[in-house]
Motif scaffolding. Structure first.
Motif, short mmCIF file in Angstrom:
data_model
loop_
_atom_site.label_atom_id
_atom_site.label_comp_id
_atom_site.label_asym_id
_atom_site.label_seq_id
_atom_site.Cartn_x
_atom_site.Cartn_y
_atom_site.Cartn_z
N GLU A 1 0.87 -1.18 0.00
CA GLU A 1 0.00 0.00 0.00
C GLU A 1 0.91 1.23 0.00
O GLU A 1 1.35 1.67 1.05
N PRO A 2 1.22 1.76 -1.19
CA PRO A 2 2.17 2.86 -1.27
C PRO A 2 1.75 4.12 -0.52
O PRO A 2 2.60 4.88 -0.07
N LEU A 3 0.45 4.31 -0.33
CA LEU A 3 0.00 5.53 0.35
C LEU A 3 0.31 5.50 1.84
O LEU A 3 0.15 6.52 2.51
N LEU A 4 0.80 4.37 2.35
CA LEU A 4 1.30 4.33 3.72
C LEU A 4 2.65 5.04 3.82
O LEU A 4 3.12 5.32 4.91
N GLU A 5 3.25 5.32 2.68
CA GLU A 5 4.57 5.96 2.62
C GLU A 5 4.45 7.40 2.11
O GLU A 5 5.21 7.82 1.24
N LEU A 6 3.52 8.15 2.66
CA LEU A 6 3.32 9.53 2.19
C LEU A 6 4.57 10.38 2.36
O LEU A 6 4.85 11.24 1.51
N ASP A 7 5.33 10.18 3.42
CA ASP A 7 6.56 10.96 3.60
C ASP A 7 7.48 10.77 2.40
O ASP A 7 8.00 11.75 1.85
N LEU A 8 7.68 9.53 1.99
CA LEU A 8 8.56 9.24 0.87
C LEU A 8 7.98 9.79 -0.44
O LEU A 8 8.71 10.39 -1.23
N ILE A 9 6.69 9.61 -0.65
CA ILE A 9 6.07 10.13 -1.88
C ILE A 9 6.22 11.64 -1.94
O ILE A 9 6.58 12.20 -2.98
N GLU A 10 5.97 12.33 -0.84
CA GLU A 10 6.13 13.79 -0.82
C GLU A 10 7.58 14.19 -1.08
O GLU A 10 7.85 15.17 -1.77
N ILE B 1 -7.59 1.97 -8.18
CA ILE B 1 -8.10 1.25 -7.02
C ILE B 1 -8.08 -0.25 -7.34
O ILE B 1 -8.69 -0.69 -8.30
N SER B 2 -7.36 -1.01 -6.52
CA SER B 2 -7.32 -2.45 -6.71
C SER B 2 -8.44 -3.09 -5.88
O SER B 2 -8.66 -2.73 -4.76
N LEU B 3 -9.14 -4.00 -6.51
CA LEU B 3 -10.21 -4.73 -5.85
C LEU B 3 -9.81 -6.20 -5.83
O LEU B 3 -9.97 -6.90 -6.83
#
Length: 95
Positions: free
Chosen positions: A33-42, A85-87
């Motif tokens: 879940e890449p959005l758990l890494e918002l610090d890195l994405i930012e 969105i993955s389902l």
């Protein structure tokens, strides 16, 4: 991924031998879940902007859609990030 590894990947990604004369390139965040890494994405977005590269960058993230926050909303609005969105899940998730 460490920020240093991300910067090296971006430098390679934006090198003319990698992208040629394309005016637009896409950068996808996926895996787990890449959005758990918002610090890195930012940090990646900030690094890309600091390069003053003339290419338009499309940001794309594959997510299960369960994470939402004002911070994520700002990132999406600021970058124009597209969400895929993955389902998926086991049989018990579909019953």
């Amino acid at each position: 991924m460490s920020p240093e590894t991300a910067r090296k990947a971006i430098d390679f990604f934006l090198h003319p031998q990698s992208t040629g004369q394309r005016a637009e390139v896409g950068l996808s965040f996926f895996g787990g879940e890449p959005l758990l890494e918002l610090d890195l994405i930012e940090e990646i977005v900030a690094y890309l902007r600091s390069l003053h590269n003339r290419k338009r960058i499309r940001y794309i993230a594959t997510t299960n859609g369960t994470i939402a926050s004002p911070r994520l909303e700002r990132l999406i609005r600021d970058t124009g990030m597209e969400l895929l969105i993955s389902l998926d899940g086991g049989e018990e998730a579909t019953s």
